[in-house]
Design an enzyme around this catalytic site. Structure first.
Site, mmCIF file in Angstrom:
data_model
loop_
_atom_site.group_PDB
_atom_site.id
_atom_site.type_symbol
_atom_site.label_atom_id
_atom_site.label_comp_id
_atom_site.label_asym_id
_atom_site.label_seq_id
_atom_site.Cartn_x
_atom_site.Cartn_y
_atom_site.Cartn_z
ATOM 1 N N ARG A 105 35.288 30.819 10.144
ATOM 2 C CA ARG A 105 35.734 29.472 10.525
ATOM 3 C C ARG A 105 37.248 29.382 10.407
ATOM 4 O O ARG A 105 37.828 29.967 9.496
ATOM 5 C CB ARG A 105 35.131 28.415 9.582
ATOM 6 C CG ARG A 105 33.640 28.261 9.694
ATOM 7 C CD ARG A 105 33.088 27.613 8.454
ATOM 8 N NE ARG A 105 33.381 28.425 7.269
ATOM 9 C CZ ARG A 105 33.164 28.045 6.009
ATOM 10 N NH1 ARG A 105 32.680 26.859 5.756
ATOM 11 N NH2 ARG A 105 33.436 28.847 4.993
ATOM 12 N N CYS A 143 35.520 26.594 19.623
ATOM 13 C CA CYS A 143 34.248 27.337 19.652
ATOM 14 C C CYS A 143 33.029 26.495 20.013
ATOM 15 O O CYS A 143 32.352 26.784 20.996
ATOM 16 C CB CYS A 143 34.028 28.016 18.306
ATOM 17 S SG CYS A 143 35.401 29.059 17.854
HETATM 18 C C1 UGA Z 1 32.774 27.493 14.054
HETATM 19 C C2 UGA Z 1 31.644 28.104 13.195
HETATM 20 O O1 UGA Z 1 31.428 27.314 12.034
HETATM 21 C C3 UGA Z 1 31.960 29.545 12.808
HETATM 22 O O2 UGA Z 1 30.864 30.108 12.101
HETATM 23 C C4 UGA Z 1 32.232 30.357 14.080
HETATM 24 O O3 UGA Z 1 32.583 31.695 13.781
HETATM 25 C C5 UGA Z 1 33.386 29.706 14.851
HETATM 26 O O4 UGA Z 1 33.013 28.343 15.186
HETATM 27 C C6 UGA Z 1 33.620 30.524 16.094
HETATM 28 O O5 UGA Z 1 32.711 30.618 16.924
HETATM 29 O O6 UGA Z 1 34.663 31.159 16.199
HETATM 30 P P1 UGA Z 1 35.145 26.394 13.475
HETATM 31 O O7 UGA Z 1 35.176 25.984 14.923
HETATM 32 O O8 UGA Z 1 36.345 27.018 12.876
HETATM 33 O O9 UGA Z 1 33.929 27.427 13.228
HETATM 34 O O10 UGA Z 1 34.882 25.076 12.615
HETATM 35 P P2 UGA Z 1 33.721 24.321 11.843
HETATM 36 O O11 UGA Z 1 34.162 24.140 10.448
HETATM 37 O O12 UGA Z 1 32.388 24.915 12.042
HETATM 38 O O13 UGA Z 1 33.805 22.897 12.556
HETATM 39 C C7 UGA Z 1 33.574 22.735 13.953
HETATM 40 C C8 UGA Z 1 33.644 21.268 14.329
HETATM 41 O O14 UGA Z 1 32.518 20.566 13.813
HETATM 42 C C9 UGA Z 1 34.864 20.545 13.762
HETATM 43 O O15 UGA Z 1 35.333 19.639 14.725
HETATM 44 C C10 UGA Z 1 34.319 19.810 12.551
HETATM 45 O O16 UGA Z 1 35.063 18.684 12.201
HETATM 46 C C11 UGA Z 1 32.947 19.424 13.088
HETATM 47 N N1 UGA Z 1 31.971 19.144 12.017
HETATM 48 C C12 UGA Z 1 31.636 20.104 11.119
HETATM 49 C C13 UGA Z 1 31.376 17.883 11.967
HETATM 50 O O17 UGA Z 1 31.657 16.992 12.785
HETATM 51 N N2 UGA Z 1 30.466 17.629 10.983
HETATM 52 C C14 UGA Z 1 30.106 18.577 10.083
HETATM 53 O O18 UGA Z 1 29.238 18.286 9.226
HETATM 54 C C15 UGA Z 1 30.716 19.845 10.147
#
Ligand code: UGA
Length: 425
Positions: free
Chosen positions: A152, A258
């Site tokens: 992430r 992503c």
């Molecule tokens: C995501 C995945 O979590 C990773 O495992 C994956 O490797 C990566 O994509 C990728 O494909 O490269 P990332 O995009 O860095 O990672 O971020 P996340 O922490 O997963 O958050 C993604 C989005 O979901 C953000 O906008 C975050 O704010 C949102 N989110 C996350 C929510 O709205 N609610 C939540 O409970 C969690």
């Protein structure tokens, strides 16, 4: 081991530096000469905690170098990672032109028995295509594999040093052993499977997490209809071990480079293979509609957005990164501009690069909220959620939109703000 990493984007730089820090001899390759130059000088072109230090250290001890020469990078490499971008094509599926170009360019220099690993997010079947392309250009023996990335942004170094699992997609025993040997110091949870399964696992993982977020956003909306508190609902469901308490934060929808891309790519892939009536289509559609829907609903509660002074706190798509790709803030600011509000943005790291009509980015949170009729805390940067908003309260009615349910409603109300949240009754 001697490793080549093709592509010095986010995943490429992190992976190169981590393997180099484990004593491997790593060459990072990029066709962009400027990138090679700045990385060779230890400059990381984005903010990621811990990465700059790691890069400098591995460059200094000689384990990591960068080049734009395929000959230099590939000739001695035992393992080659392809980590180039796979943007969405016009039909919504992943555009593999950079993956295929990398395969073609490396082919003439491949060392005997080299392992070519696709780490970019690609649809099932891509490793076979890569092998076909390489075979057209060389007689050397080699194998291919697929090792998807699960790190992430914001915790990339930690995630790569301690991955929850390493998925290795290969049908060749020796290749599986070689990649296991490379990854063993990072994790004892190594799962070997068919390349197609590994590629599906990547899409399935991101799509599941995005679906989970979309689901809790919808539950939050229902809570607003009946006085329930979504945070209590999460506590009520999360103790079931099949569900869990983590990754249940409702908000303005998921963003980043992503989830939006991978969900819509899997939807497009499903349509292409004849599964048109699929869940992914709907998840993507709901997420796109999420911010306009919330902003309209909030607009009714605050008496319209027109001419309001609005502080938008948190411009990156999540904390600990300066990445604004598909960030909720971009949709929020666009909506506010259409509504003719006056917008003041703040972010500890990210810089706003979009349309600036009625928008100015402030250097400090204090400045952003200085005249605010409405404060929107979009994401949970520590600098935002630990800020004392009592000291910036103005002597006028002010709305406080807690876009991540990170604040104690009673405290915010005590400071005389009108508190609005996501699904807290
Ligand atoms: C995501 C995945 O979590 C990773 O495992 C994956 O490797 C990566 O994509 C990728 O494909 O490269 P990332 O995009 O860095 O990672 O971020 P996340 O922490 O997963 O958050 C993604 C989005 O979901 C953000 O906008 C975050 O704010 C949102 N989110 C996350 C929510 O709205 N609610 C939540 O409970 C969690």
């Amino acid at each position: 081991m001697k490793i080549a990493c093709i592509g010095t984007g986010f995943v490429g730089v992190v992976t190169s530096a981590i393997f180099a820090s484990h004593g491997h001899e790593v060459v990072g390759l990029d066709i962009d000469e400027n990138k090679v130059k700045s990385l060779s000088n230890g400059e990381v072109p984005f903010f990621e905690p811990g990465l700059s230090e790691l890069l400098k250290k591995t460059l200094a001890d000689g384990h990591l170098t960068f080049t734009n020469s395929y000959k230099k990078a590939i000739s001695n490499a035992e393992i080659i990672f392809i980590m180039v971008g796979t943007p969405s094509a016009a039909d919504g599926q992943a555009d593999l032109k950079y993956v295929f170009a990398a395969a073609e360019s490396m082919a003439p220099y491949l060392k005997k028995e080299a392992v070519v690993v696709v780490k970019s997010t690609v649809p099932p079947g891509t490793s076979k295509e890569v092998a076909k392309i390489i075979k057209q250009k060389t007689k050397t023996s080699f194998t291919t594999a697929s090792v998807p990335e699960f790190l992430r942004e914001g915790s990339a170094v930690e995630d790569t040093l301690h991955p929850s699992r390493v998925v290795i997609g290969t049908t060749d025993k020796k290749t599986g052993e070689k990649l296991t040997q490379l990854h063993r110091p990072l994790s004892d949870k190594i799962i070997i499977m068919k390349p197609e399964s590994a590629q599906m696992a990547k899409y399935a993982s991101n799509t599941y997490l995005a679906t989970r977020i979309t689901f809790i956003n919808q539950i939050a909306d229902l809570c607003e209809k009946n006085g329930a508190d979504v945070e209590e609902v999460v506590a009520g469901i999360g103790e079931d071990p099949r569900i869990g308490t983590h990754y249940w934060y409702p908000g303005f929808g998921y963003g980043g480079s992503c989830f939006p891309k991978d969900v819509s790519e899997l939807a497009a892939y499903s349509r292409a293979v004849g599964e048109s009536n699929n869940l992914m289509n709907k998840v993507h559609e709901l997420n796109l509609a999420r911010t306009p829907y919330l902003m309209e609903k909030m607009g009714q509660k605050i008496g319209g957005w027109k001419d309001k002074q609005v502080a938008v706190l948190g411009l990156s798509f999540k904390p600990n990164t300066d990445d604004t790709r598909e960030a909720p803030s971009t949709a929020i600011i666009k909506y506010l501009q259409q509504q003719k509000a006056n917008i003041f943005g703040f972010d500890p790291r990210a810089k706003w690069s979009g349309e600036t009509t009625n928008f100015s980015q402030k250097k400090s949170l204090e400045e952003a909220v200085a005249h605010a009729d409405v404060i929107i805390a979009v994401i949970e940067w520590p600098e935002i959620i630990s800020f004392d908003f009592s000291k910036t309260k103005l002597n006028k009615p002010q709305f406080f939109i807690d876009g991540r349910n990170q604040f104690d409603p009673a405290t915010i109300k005590n400071w005389n703000y009108i508190y609005l949240s996501i699904g807290r009754g």
